[in-house]
Design a protein around this motif. Structure first.
Motif, mmCIF file in Angstrom:
data_model
loop_
_atom_site.group_PDB
_atom_site.id
_atom_site.type_symbol
_atom_site.label_atom_id
_atom_site.label_comp_id
_atom_site.label_asym_id
_atom_site.label_seq_id
_atom_site.Cartn_x
_atom_site.Cartn_y
_atom_site.Cartn_z
ATOM 1 N N SER A 246 0.830 -1.210 0.000
ATOM 2 C CA SER A 246 0.000 0.000 0.000
ATOM 3 C C SER A 246 0.856 1.248 0.000
ATOM 4 O O SER A 246 2.070 1.192 0.227
ATOM 5 C CB SER A 246 -0.913 0.017 1.234
ATOM 6 N N SER A 247 0.212 2.374 -0.209
ATOM 7 C CA SER A 247 0.904 3.664 -0.172
ATOM 8 C C SER A 247 1.445 3.930 1.226
ATOM 9 O O SER A 247 2.556 4.452 1.398
ATOM 10 C CB SER A 247 -0.053 4.793 -0.574
ATOM 11 N N TRP A 248 0.647 3.580 2.247
ATOM 12 C CA TRP A 248 1.060 3.818 3.628
ATOM 13 C C TRP A 248 2.296 2.989 3.971
ATOM 14 O O TRP A 248 3.274 3.511 4.516
ATOM 15 C CB TRP A 248 -0.093 3.453 4.567
ATOM 16 N N GLN B 223 4.448 1.677 1.894
ATOM 17 C CA GLN B 223 5.567 2.138 1.069
ATOM 18 C C GLN B 223 6.231 3.365 1.687
ATOM 19 O O GLN B 223 7.462 3.449 1.750
ATOM 20 C CB GLN B 223 5.077 2.468 -0.339
ATOM 21 N N SER B 224 5.427 4.301 2.168
ATOM 22 C CA SER B 224 5.969 5.519 2.773
ATOM 23 C C SER B 224 6.845 5.189 3.978
ATOM 24 O O SER B 224 7.957 5.717 4.118
ATOM 25 C CB SER B 224 4.809 6.435 3.189
ATOM 26 N N GLU C 282 10.102 3.068 2.937
ATOM 27 C CA GLU C 282 11.100 3.916 2.278
ATOM 28 C C GLU C 282 11.875 4.748 3.301
ATOM 29 O O GLU C 282 13.091 4.923 3.179
ATOM 30 C CB GLU C 282 10.426 4.825 1.249
ATOM 31 N N ARG D 248 5.523 -1.063 -5.165
ATOM 32 C CA ARG D 248 4.186 -1.215 -4.596
ATOM 33 C C ARG D 248 3.391 -2.198 -5.444
ATOM 34 O O ARG D 248 3.201 -1.996 -6.638
ATOM 35 C CB ARG D 248 3.455 0.117 -4.549
ATOM 36 N N TYR E 283 -0.210 -4.029 -4.983
ATOM 37 C CA TYR E 283 -1.410 -4.194 -4.165
ATOM 38 C C TYR E 283 -1.713 -5.685 -3.994
ATOM 39 O O TYR E 283 -1.548 -6.468 -4.932
ATOM 40 C CB TYR E 283 -2.606 -3.499 -4.798
ATOM 41 N N MET F 241 -6.095 5.989 2.409
ATOM 42 C CA MET F 241 -5.185 6.451 1.363
ATOM 43 C C MET F 241 -5.397 5.765 0.012
ATOM 44 O O MET F 241 -5.132 6.363 -1.032
ATOM 45 C CB MET F 241 -3.734 6.251 1.820
ATOM 46 N N ASP F 242 -5.855 4.494 0.033
ATOM 47 C CA ASP F 242 -5.917 3.729 -1.213
ATOM 48 C C ASP F 242 -7.301 3.220 -1.589
ATOM 49 O O ASP F 242 -7.596 3.086 -2.777
ATOM 50 C CB ASP F 242 -4.978 2.507 -1.134
#
Length: 464
Positions: free
Chosen positions: A229-231, A233-234, A237, A248, A250, A392-393
């Motif tokens: 997910s974006s969360w 991944q943030s 990273e 990413r 899904y 977020m997604d």
């Protein structure tokens, strides 16, 4: 004299141990199977989204590179190639091309939560290294694939000469966890005693900060990190600092199988479904409290909803949590309106989803939220926690249409439940249709495409 002999005996024992360990590693590297992918997934019966990712990953590799043998490292002693293949299709609808091979692990207790009453996170992390040592000594593949989030095993796998790939559902520690301790908020991973004490909170912040540095180091040892997910991944990273090796992807959601279900639902007793493992972070008590509050506010002439809680139990602790939930339903006087379904088969889950008008999800910082997507694909309006993956997604507008509700506390969840119950049928069908279109973005087919694209450069890279 005796003291000197003791010291030299100790040094000799340490050197002998080092030589034995080094010898094992050298032999393992020499005998490494260059046509195998070893999946480190100690719990192949957890029944959650992580297990679905495991079987879809195995299938994707079997399709992408038929010459590679898939090996499952599991602590489930009754697991066999045949029953794991059967489980993949019975529980998740995933049909493998051929049965995976199995390597049984007998030291799984070292990663169990109950083994570490205190410092659970660091205990389980270092325990996973011991478990992966057992795994890699028994069978050393060319590719070591972690699908359970045991990042501390990556340096060891590198020492054994493996190329390391991981699919990370959730960072073992996140910056949000540190923030909650700093703000002295009481949650499932920060008990009230620590939250109320400034000194204990400072100690825990130091512990978390040190652990996050170690987590960043071991995570950076992977050749490829797929995140869900974006969360996630943030956070990964920021912690691992290898953005060029993070992709990413899904997670696979059964959208095609669920999208054929009719959107029309029975209205005489609307069903609200909850699908999640019986784990503390899933916050099932909040669901019961919200449902009880909604029942009390419901007009007498409106149909009385039913809450169907569906989940899997991995161990005795999960069984105890399930019993506690049943007791809480009695305490809240909603036991007659709540059903509990444990370890259901996939076909039974589909049937339950097909009869639900809404699906409830309550985990804070849910990394992604496969169950939320499944609600949407099945035509059940999602009521999800207003954080991380769902915010977020997933629960976003589709073609300008709302696709569900986000909530944070019992009052907000109760309000959302009532809105669904009070909603005119035409409005509910409109929102359910938009949610179903949104869910199509997270299909199983999309997972296969993105997964294969991510692993292709690693699998095609020649071994040196």
């Amino acid at each position: 004299m005796a003291y000197t002999i003791l010291i030299w005996s100790l040094i000799s024992a340490i050197l002998a141990s080092i030589l034995i360990l080094a010898s094992r590693i050298i032999n393992a590297r020499k005998n490494r199977n260059k046509t195998a992918v070893g999946f480190f997934h100690p719990y192949t019966n957890d029944g959650g989204g992580g297990e679905r990712v495991l079987w879809c990953s195995v299938k994707a590799i079997q399709e992408e590179n038929p010459d590679l043998h898939c090996i499952i490292y599991t602590g489930d002693h009754d697991a066999t190639p045949q029953n794991l293949m059967a489980r993949a299709i019975d529980r998740f609808g995933v049909k493998l091309l051929h049965p995976p091979k199995v390597v049984h692990l007998y030291r799984r207790k070292w990663i169990e939560e109950s083994t570490y009453p205190r410092f659970t996170m660091v205990g389980q992390s270092f325990g996973s290294v011991y478990l992966s040592w057992e795994a890699l000594c028994k069978f050393t593949p060319l590719y070591y694939f972690d699908t359970s989030g045991y990042a501390f095993t990556y340096p060891l796998a590198r020492i054994f000469g493996c190329k390391v790939i991981c699919y990370t559902h959730y960072p073992t520690i996140s910056l949000d966890m540190i923030s909650r301790v700093r703000e002295r908020n009481s949650t499932y991973n920060n008990n009230t005693l620590i939250a109320r004490s400034r000194w204990l909170s400072h100690c825990k912040i130091f512990y978390y900060t040190l652990f996050s540095w170690m987590y960043g180091f071991v995570g950076s040892c992977t050749h490829l990190a797929m995140v869900n997910s974006s969360w996630t991944q943030s956070h990964i990273e920021k912690l691992w600092r290898i953005p060029d090796r993070i992709k990413r992807v899904y997670p696979p959601c059964d959208t095609s199988g669920l999208q054929v279900l009719p959107l029309e639902r029975p209205t005489e007793s609307p069903n609200i479904i909850s699908v999640a493992q019986f784990r503390p972070e899933k916050a099932h008590p909040l669901q019961l409290e919200a449902f009880s509050l909604a029942i009390r506010k419901l007009d007498a002439d409106l149909p009385r909803p039913k809450l169907q809680i569906v989940g899997s139990c991995r161990n005795k602790s999960d069984e105890e949590r399930l019993q506690n939930l049943k007791d809480k339903a009695v305490e809240l006087k909603v036991d007659g309106d709540v059903e509990f379904h444990k370890n259901v088969m996939y076909r039974d889950l589909v049937k339950l989803l097909g009869g639900a008008v809404a699906g409830i999800h309550s985990m804070i910082d849910e990394h992604f939220g496969i169950s939320v997507v499944e609600y949407m694909a099945a035509g059940a309006i999602p009521i999800a926690h207003n954080s991380a993956g769902p915010r977020m997604d997933i629960v976003l507008e589709e073609d300008g249409q709302p696709t569900g509700f986000l909530a944070q506390n019992a009052e907000e969840y109760a309000s959302a439940i009532l809105q669904v119950v009070w909603m005119p049928e035409t409005e509910r069908l409109k929102m359910a249709a938009a949610a179903r279109r949104r869910a199509g973005r997270f299909s199983e087919q999309r997972f296969y495409e993105d997964f294969k694209a991510a692993i292709r450069p690693v699998l095609c890279h020649t071994d040196k």
